[in-house]
Enzyme design. Structure first.
Site, PDB file in Angstrom:
ATOM      1  N   LYS A 143       8.420   0.601   5.110  1.00 11.31           N
ATOM      2  CA  LYS A 143       7.361   1.530   4.724  1.00 11.31           C
ATOM      3  C   LYS A 143       6.022   0.998   5.198  1.00 11.31           C
ATOM      4  O   LYS A 143       5.607  -0.093   4.793  1.00 11.31           O
ATOM      5  CB  LYS A 143       7.342   1.689   3.192  1.00 11.31           C
ATOM      6  CG  LYS A 143       6.207   2.521   2.613  1.00 11.31           C
ATOM      7  CD  LYS A 143       4.908   1.803   2.387  1.00 11.31           C
ATOM      8  CE  LYS A 143       5.002   0.473   1.697  1.00 11.31           C
ATOM      9  NZ  LYS A 143       3.633  -0.191   1.613  1.00 11.31           N
ATOM     10  N   THR A 144       5.346   1.694   6.077  1.00  6.35           N
ATOM     11  CA  THR A 144       3.981   1.337   6.429  1.00  6.35           C
ATOM     12  C   THR A 144       3.372   2.441   7.275  1.00  6.35           C
ATOM     13  O   THR A 144       4.053   3.023   8.127  1.00  6.35           O
ATOM     14  CB  THR A 144       3.904   0.006   7.199  1.00  6.35           C
ATOM     15  OG1 THR A 144       2.567  -0.184   7.678  1.00  6.35           O
ATOM     16  CG2 THR A 144       4.853  -0.027   8.375  1.00  6.35           C
ATOM     17  N   ILE A 145       2.107   2.743   7.032  1.00  2.55           N
ATOM     18  CA  ILE A 145       1.417   3.731   7.859  1.00  2.55           C
ATOM     19  C   ILE A 145       0.837   3.079   9.107  1.00  2.55           C
ATOM     20  O   ILE A 145       0.283   3.758   9.966  1.00  2.55           O
ATOM     21  CB  ILE A 145       0.290   4.436   7.072  1.00  2.55           C
ATOM     22  CG1 ILE A 145      -0.801   3.447   6.666  1.00  2.55           C
ATOM     23  CG2 ILE A 145       0.848   5.176   5.869  1.00  2.55           C
ATOM     24  CD1 ILE A 145      -2.027   4.102   6.058  1.00  2.55           C
ATOM     25  N   ASP A 146       0.968   1.747   9.218  1.00  2.00           N
ATOM     26  CA  ASP A 146       0.390   1.037  10.355  1.00  2.00           C
ATOM     27  C   ASP A 146       1.251   1.128  11.606  1.00  2.00           C
ATOM     28  O   ASP A 146       0.766   0.883  12.716  1.00  2.00           O
ATOM     29  CB  ASP A 146       0.175  -0.441  10.006  1.00  2.00           C
ATOM     30  CG  ASP A 146      -0.752  -0.622   8.818  1.00  2.00           C
ATOM     31  OD1 ASP A 146      -1.621   0.254   8.630  1.00  2.00           O
ATOM     32  OD2 ASP A 146      -0.615  -1.608   8.087  1.00  2.00           O
ATOM     33  N   ARG A 200       0.734  -5.484  -4.982  1.00  2.00           N
ATOM     34  CA  ARG A 200       0.697  -6.382  -3.831  1.00  2.00           C
ATOM     35  C   ARG A 200       1.073  -7.826  -4.192  1.00  2.00           C
ATOM     36  O   ARG A 200       0.800  -8.750  -3.425  1.00  2.00           O
ATOM     37  CB  ARG A 200      -0.692  -6.345  -3.187  1.00  2.00           C
ATOM     38  CG  ARG A 200      -1.041  -4.980  -2.584  1.00  2.00           C
ATOM     39  CD  ARG A 200      -2.342  -5.009  -1.834  1.00  2.00           C
ATOM     40  NE  ARG A 200      -2.667  -3.718  -1.243  1.00  2.00           N
ATOM     41  CZ  ARG A 200      -2.233  -3.299  -0.067  1.00  2.00           C
ATOM     42  NH1 ARG A 200      -1.427  -4.068   0.656  1.00  2.00           N
ATOM     43  NH2 ARG A 200      -2.586  -2.121   0.400  1.00  2.00           N
ATOM     44  N   ASP A 236       5.610  -5.041   6.336  1.00  2.00           N
ATOM     45  CA  ASP A 236       6.106  -6.272   6.940  1.00  2.00           C
ATOM     46  C   ASP A 236       6.102  -7.434   5.951  1.00  2.00           C
ATOM     47  O   ASP A 236       7.082  -8.192   5.867  1.00  2.00           O
ATOM     48  CB  ASP A 236       5.306  -6.615   8.200  1.00  2.00           C
ATOM     49  CG  ASP A 236       3.793  -6.560   7.969  1.00  2.00           C
ATOM     50  OD1 ASP A 236       3.375  -6.202   6.859  1.00  2.00           O
ATOM     51  OD2 ASP A 236       3.055  -6.888   8.914  1.00  2.00           O
ATOM     52  N   ASP A 237       5.030  -7.602   5.189  1.00  2.00           N
ATOM     53  CA  ASP A 237       4.993  -8.674   4.192  1.00  2.00           C
ATOM     54  C   ASP A 237       6.061  -8.481   3.125  1.00  2.00           C
ATOM     55  O   ASP A 237       6.736  -9.432   2.712  1.00  2.00           O
ATOM     56  CB  ASP A 237       3.618  -8.749   3.530  1.00  2.00           C
ATOM     57  CG  ASP A 237       2.576  -9.400   4.422  1.00  2.00           C
ATOM     58  OD1 ASP A 237       2.964 -10.039   5.414  1.00  2.00           O
ATOM     59  OD2 ASP A 237       1.373  -9.264   4.131  1.00  2.00           O
ATOM     60  N   GLY A 279       0.800  -1.217   0.000  1.00  2.00           N
ATOM     61  CA  GLY A 279       0.000   0.000   0.000  1.00  2.00           C
ATOM     62  C   GLY A 279       0.831   1.264   0.000  1.00  2.00           C
ATOM     63  O   GLY A 279       2.006   1.265   0.356  1.00  2.00           O
TER      64      GLY A 279
END
Length: 246
Positions: free
Chosen positions: A219-222, A162, A192-193, A96
């Protein structure tokens, strides 16, 4: 009078009065807060009996990459890292969107001056299908282009995807692509994936004695991708600040 409560969650049984509690707000504790004071946390079942530590599960999954030494960047009076090496580097956006993806690509380009930078189009599928664009100065550095891409949240510079590289056939396709481009390095920008996939790629390349080094960029907004060396992922800070300002 101190509140009373049931010892078995309110379904009958003996009612007791919680012990006196010291503290700034003890006099205004609610019944729920007092019940928490009396609650005894259960010991995890694995700690209730003798146990042993098993630390080789990851080593079994990544026999070639497990136990690699870690490196840390620290301030120095002089720059001892060679930046004039002519390398061939691939970058891919995976998963994402998150603010900062374009800046990572631009930063790799700026740091690796004199090198050739390829951007795989559409995420990991671009690696498997060998779909790429050479990221030249005209594409990245010119003011009008930099203003278009950098500091923007989208991943439209080379687009993301993805897809995952999972099957033997897909790993073989990735091998053929990096061999065709003679890549010294592959930067996977993802969550993470995606970083797990990057580790699997690194393991595969090492097992084939390939020179291509795989680098995972968090990279992740989570905010769910962190460790001692990575206190937070890029994108998470921006997401928090934007949400706070709404």
């Amino acid at each position: 009078m101190a509140p009373s409560f049931s010892t078995n969650g309110g379904f009958g049984g003996e009612r007791v009065t919680p012990p006196s509690v010291t503290g700034r707000f003890a006099s205004v504790y609610s019944e729920v807060q007092n019940s928490r004071i009396l609650h005894t946390l259960p010991l995890p079942s694995v700690l209730q009996t003798p146990f042993k530590i098993v630390d080789d599960e990851i080593a079994k999954l990544f026999p070639n990459m497990f136990g690699q030494p870690s490196a840390m960047l620290v301030p120095s009076d002089s720059d001892t890292v060679q930046t004039n090496q002519e390398l061939k580097i691939g970058v891919v956006l995976s998963g994402g969107q998150a603010p900062g993806g374009h800046n990572v690509i631009s930063g790799v380009f700026d740091r690796a001056k004199g090198s050739t930078l390829y951007g795989f189009k559409g995420g990991p599928a671009g690696i498997m299908k060998c779909k790429y664009v050479e990221l030249t100065a005209d594409y990245i550095i010119l003011i009008e282009i930099r203003n278009k891409f950098c500091w923007q949240g989208g991943f439209d510079m080379i687009r993301s995807g993805r897809d995952k590289i999972e099957t033997p056939e897909q790993f073989k396709q990735a091998e053929e692509t990096v061999q065709k481009l003679d890549l010294d390095g592959l930067v996977v920008i993802g969550g993470d994936d995606s970083n797990t996939n990057a580790c699997l790629l690194a393991e595969y390349f090492r097992s084939k004695n390939m020179k291509t080094r795989v680098i995972g960029c968090p990279k992740t907004i989570d905010g769910d991708l962190k460790c001692k060396e990575v206190p937070t992922s890029f994108g998470f800070d921006t997401a928090c600040k934007v949400n706070e300002a709404m």
